[in-house]
Design a protein around this motif. Structure first.
Motif, PDB file in Angstrom:
ATOM      1  N   LEU A 178      -3.149   1.937  -3.992  1.00  0.00           N
ATOM      2  CA  LEU A 178      -2.719   3.334  -4.025  1.00  0.00           C
ATOM      3  C   LEU A 178      -3.824   4.213  -3.431  1.00  0.00           C
ATOM      4  O   LEU A 178      -4.975   4.118  -3.832  1.00  0.00           O
ATOM      5  CB  LEU A 178      -2.425   3.770  -5.464  1.00  0.00           C
ATOM      6  CG  LEU A 178      -1.338   2.982  -6.201  1.00  0.00           C
ATOM      7  CD1 LEU A 178      -1.259   3.421  -7.659  1.00  0.00           C
ATOM      8  CD2 LEU A 178       0.010   3.155  -5.518  1.00  0.00           C
ATOM      9  N   ASP A 179      -3.448   5.056  -2.482  1.00  0.00           N
ATOM     10  CA  ASP A 179      -4.400   5.996  -1.860  1.00  0.00           C
ATOM     11  C   ASP A 179      -3.915   7.421  -2.087  1.00  0.00           C
ATOM     12  O   ASP A 179      -2.723   7.707  -1.946  1.00  0.00           O
ATOM     13  CB  ASP A 179      -4.518   5.739  -0.356  1.00  0.00           C
ATOM     14  CG  ASP A 179      -5.138   4.389  -0.048  1.00  0.00           C
ATOM     15  OD1 ASP A 179      -5.928   3.900  -0.874  1.00  0.00           O
ATOM     16  OD2 ASP A 179      -4.824   3.827   1.022  1.00  0.00           O
TER      17      ASP A 179
ATOM     18  N   SER B 280       2.185  12.817  10.990  1.00  0.00           N
ATOM     19  CA  SER B 280       1.397  11.862  11.772  1.00  0.00           C
ATOM     20  C   SER B 280       1.526  10.435  11.261  1.00  0.00           C
ATOM     21  O   SER B 280       1.029   9.505  11.901  1.00  0.00           O
ATOM     22  CB  SER B 280      -0.083  12.271  11.752  1.00  0.00           C
ATOM     23  OG  SER B 280      -0.619  12.154  10.432  1.00  0.00           O
ATOM     24  N   GLY B 281       2.174  10.252  10.113  1.00  0.00           N
ATOM     25  CA  GLY B 281       2.337   8.920   9.556  1.00  0.00           C
ATOM     26  C   GLY B 281       1.138   8.423   8.777  1.00  0.00           C
ATOM     27  O   GLY B 281       1.071   7.244   8.412  1.00  0.00           O
ATOM     28  N   GLU B 282       0.170   9.305   8.507  1.00  0.00           N
ATOM     29  CA  GLU B 282      -1.022   8.887   7.770  1.00  0.00           C
ATOM     30  C   GLU B 282      -0.761   8.699   6.282  1.00  0.00           C
ATOM     31  O   GLU B 282      -1.544   8.047   5.588  1.00  0.00           O
ATOM     32  CB  GLU B 282      -2.150   9.907   7.975  1.00  0.00           C
ATOM     33  CG  GLU B 282      -2.655   9.976   9.405  1.00  0.00           C
ATOM     34  CD  GLU B 282      -3.777  10.987   9.570  1.00  0.00           C
ATOM     35  OE1 GLU B 282      -4.796  10.865   8.864  1.00  0.00           O
ATOM     36  OE2 GLU B 282      -3.624  11.909  10.397  1.00  0.00           O
ATOM     37  N   VAL B 283       0.303   9.292   5.772  1.00  0.00           N
ATOM     38  CA  VAL B 283       0.703   9.076   4.380  1.00  0.00           C
ATOM     39  C   VAL B 283       2.185   8.731   4.338  1.00  0.00           C
ATOM     40  O   VAL B 283       2.936   9.065   5.256  1.00  0.00           O
ATOM     41  CB  VAL B 283       0.418  10.316   3.490  1.00  0.00           C
ATOM     42  CG1 VAL B 283      -1.069  10.613   3.424  1.00  0.00           C
ATOM     43  CG2 VAL B 283       1.200  11.534   3.980  1.00  0.00           C
TER      44      VAL B 283
ATOM     45  N   ARG C 166       0.851  -1.194   0.000  1.00  0.00           N
ATOM     46  CA  ARG C 166       0.000   0.000   0.000  1.00  0.00           C
ATOM     47  C   ARG C 166       0.879   1.232   0.000  1.00  0.00           C
ATOM     48  O   ARG C 166       1.879   1.293   0.723  1.00  0.00           O
ATOM     49  CB  ARG C 166      -0.899   0.001   1.231  1.00  0.00           C
ATOM     50  CG  ARG C 166      -1.883   1.168   1.295  1.00  0.00           C
ATOM     51  CD  ARG C 166      -2.714   1.072   2.557  1.00  0.00           C
ATOM     52  NE  ARG C 166      -3.737   2.099   2.619  1.00  0.00           N
ATOM     53  CZ  ARG C 166      -4.536   2.301   3.670  1.00  0.00           C
ATOM     54  NH1 ARG C 166      -4.412   1.521   4.743  1.00  0.00           N
ATOM     55  NH2 ARG C 166      -5.437   3.252   3.650  1.00  0.00           N
ATOM     56  N   VAL C 167       0.517   2.198  -0.828  1.00  0.00           N
ATOM     57  CA  VAL C 167       1.220   3.478  -0.880  1.00  0.00           C
ATOM     58  C   VAL C 167       0.185   4.584  -0.706  1.00  0.00           C
ATOM     59  O   VAL C 167      -0.797   4.643  -1.439  1.00  0.00           O
ATOM     60  CB  VAL C 167       1.961   3.672  -2.222  1.00  0.00           C
ATOM     61  CG1 VAL C 167       2.668   5.028  -2.240  1.00  0.00           C
ATOM     62  CG2 VAL C 167       2.956   2.546  -2.452  1.00  0.00           C
ATOM     63  N   ARG C 168       0.414   5.450   0.264  1.00  0.00           N
ATOM     64  CA  ARG C 168      -0.496   6.561   0.557  1.00  0.00           C
ATOM     65  C   ARG C 168       0.222   7.880   0.274  1.00  0.00           C
ATOM     66  O   ARG C 168       1.296   8.131   0.812  1.00  0.00           O
ATOM     67  CB  ARG C 168      -0.952   6.500   2.017  1.00  0.00           C
ATOM     68  CG  ARG C 168      -1.735   5.238   2.370  1.00  0.00           C
ATOM     69  CD  ARG C 168      -1.776   5.009   3.854  1.00  0.00           C
ATOM     70  NE  ARG C 168      -0.429   4.764   4.381  1.00  0.00           N
ATOM     71  CZ  ARG C 168      -0.142   4.617   5.661  1.00  0.00           C
ATOM     72  NH1 ARG C 168      -1.088   4.703   6.574  1.00  0.00           N
ATOM     73  NH2 ARG C 168       1.094   4.402   6.049  1.00  0.00           N
TER      74      ARG C 168
END
Length: 316
Positions: free
Chosen positions: A125-126, A141-144, A95-97
Motif C-alpha cells: 500500500l502506497d 498520469s497513472g501514478e496512483v 500494489r495499491v497506490r
C-alpha cells in the motif's frame, strides 16, 4: 510453427513420466484414444516420432527426450503465471497506490490501510498525501490507482464517484465567547471574527471563499497556514477561529479547542474517489476503496467530541 495447448503439454509430460497410455488416461481423466490423439497431433506438428511403441512398452525417442525438458519448463511457467494472477485476484500480492487530501490521509486512510494490511499482508500500500489539484493530476498520469479528494469540476475528463459530504464546523479557543454554546453558528455572525485559514489553493479555503461570497462578504483571514497542527495551536492560543470541514477538524482538535457546527448555509465539501475514465480498479484497489468509503461514512456519522487531545501536522 506448432500450435499446442497447455493441456497437450500436460498430457505429453504425463505419458513421458508413466510410459503408459492407460495410466496417463487415468491421471488426465481422458480416454486412451484421446491420449493417442494428442500424441499423434504433437508428432505431426513436430514432424518427428516422440514415443516408440510396442505391445510391451512405450519409450521416449531422442526427439521426445529433447522435448520433455522444454515442456516441463513451459508447464512450470504456465503454472507460475496462473498462480500469480490468482494471487492478485485473491489479494495475496499486488500494489495499491492512493492519493488523498492530507486531512483524510491523517484520519481515515491510516485506519483503512492498517485493517487491509492485516487481512492481506502481501499487498503493498502506497499513500501520497497532497492537495486536491495534485491528486487529480496523479490520477491522470497513472501514478496512483485512485484519489480520495474533494470534487473539482475542472477535471471533467476523470471519473468522480461521491462517497460522502463533509460539513463545515468552526474551531474556537476554549475561552472564546462563542465557545460556550452548543448549537450551530451562522456564517454571517462569524464572518467578521479573526480567521485562521488555509492557502487559497486548498479545497478548504475555496469553499470558505465561495460561501462568504454568497453572503456578499469577502473572506479575508488574518492568518494563512498550511498545516492543521498550526491552525489548532493558533486557535488554542486565542489568535482566531478556523472554519474547517469536519474530517479536517478531527486532525485539528487539540486540548483547549472547541468545535461548533456552521449553518445558514450548511456547507458541505464533497469527498469522493477519482479514477481514470473507463479504467477498472484492480481487485485490491477496489477492496481498499470500499473500506475507505465505509470509514469516511463512519467518521462523519459518529458523534463528535467537542474537545479533543490528539494533534497532527498535516495540510487539508
Amino acid at each position: 510453427m506448432i500450435n499446442w495447448s497447455l493441456r497437450e503439454i500436460e498430457v505429453f509430460i504425463a505419458l513421458a513420466e508413466t510410459l503408459s497410455f492407460r495410466r496417463t488416461a487415468e491421471r488426465m481423466h481422458l480416454s486412451q484414444p484421446a491420449v493417442s490423439g494428442v500424441v499423434a497431433r504433437l508428432e505431426a506438428g513436430f514432424g518427428a516420432a516422440l514415443f516408440e511403441r510396442s505391445t510391451r512398452a512405450v519409450q521416449l525417442t531422442d526427439a521426445g527426450q529433447a522435448l520433455l525438458a522444454h515442456a516441463r519448463g513451459l508447464n512450470a511457467q504456465a503454472r507460475a503465471a496462473t498462480a500469480a494472477v490468482r494471487d492478485v485476484v485473491e489479494l495475496r500480492q499486488g500494489r495499491v497506490r492512493v492519493a488523498a487530501l492530507p486531512s483524510l490521509a491523517a484520519t481515515v486512510v491510516p485506519v483503512v490501510f492498517a485493517r487491509f494490511a492485516a487481512r492481506h499482508p502481501g499487498v503493498r500500500l502506497d499513500l501520497l498525501d497532497t492537495l486536491s489539484a495534485v491528486s487529480f493530476e496523479l490520477v491522470r498520469s497513472g501514478e496512483v490507482d485512485f484519489a480520495l479528494t474533494a470534487e473539482n469540476p475542472a477535471y471533467a475528463d476523470l471519473s468522480y464517484v461521491a462517497l460522502a459530504s463533509d460539513p463545515f464546523v468552526l474551531l474556537l479557543g476554549a475561552d472564546h465567547a462563542l465557545a460556550r454554546g452548543r448549537g450551530p453558528l451562522r456564517w454571517a455572525e462569524v464572518a467578521d471574527l479573526t480567521h485562521i485559514s488555509m492557502p487559497a489553493a486548498t479545497s478548504v479555503r475555496q469553499y470558505a471563499d465561495a460561501t462568504l461570497l454568497q453572503l456578499g462578504r469577502r473572506f479575508e483571514p488574518r492568518y494563512e497556514v498550511e498545516h492543521l497542527a498550526s491552525i489548532d495551536a493558533m486557535v488554542a492560543a486565542g489568535l482566531g477561529v478556523a472554519a474547517l470541514p469536519a474530517l479536517a477538524a478531527l486532525v485539528a482538535r487539540g486540548a483547549g479547542v472547541v468545535q461548533r457546527p456552521l449553518a445558514e448555509p450548511v456547507v458541505r465539501r464533497p469527498i469522493g474517489l477519482v479514477t481514470l475514465q473507463g479504467r477498472r480498479l484492480s481487485t485490491a484497489a477496489q477492496a481498499v476503496a470500499d473500506l475507505l468509503r465505509s470509514e469516511v461514512l463512519r467518521r462523519l456519522h459518529r458523534p463528535r467530541a467537542v474537545r479533543g487531545s490528539a494533534q497532527a501536522s498535516s495540510r487539508a
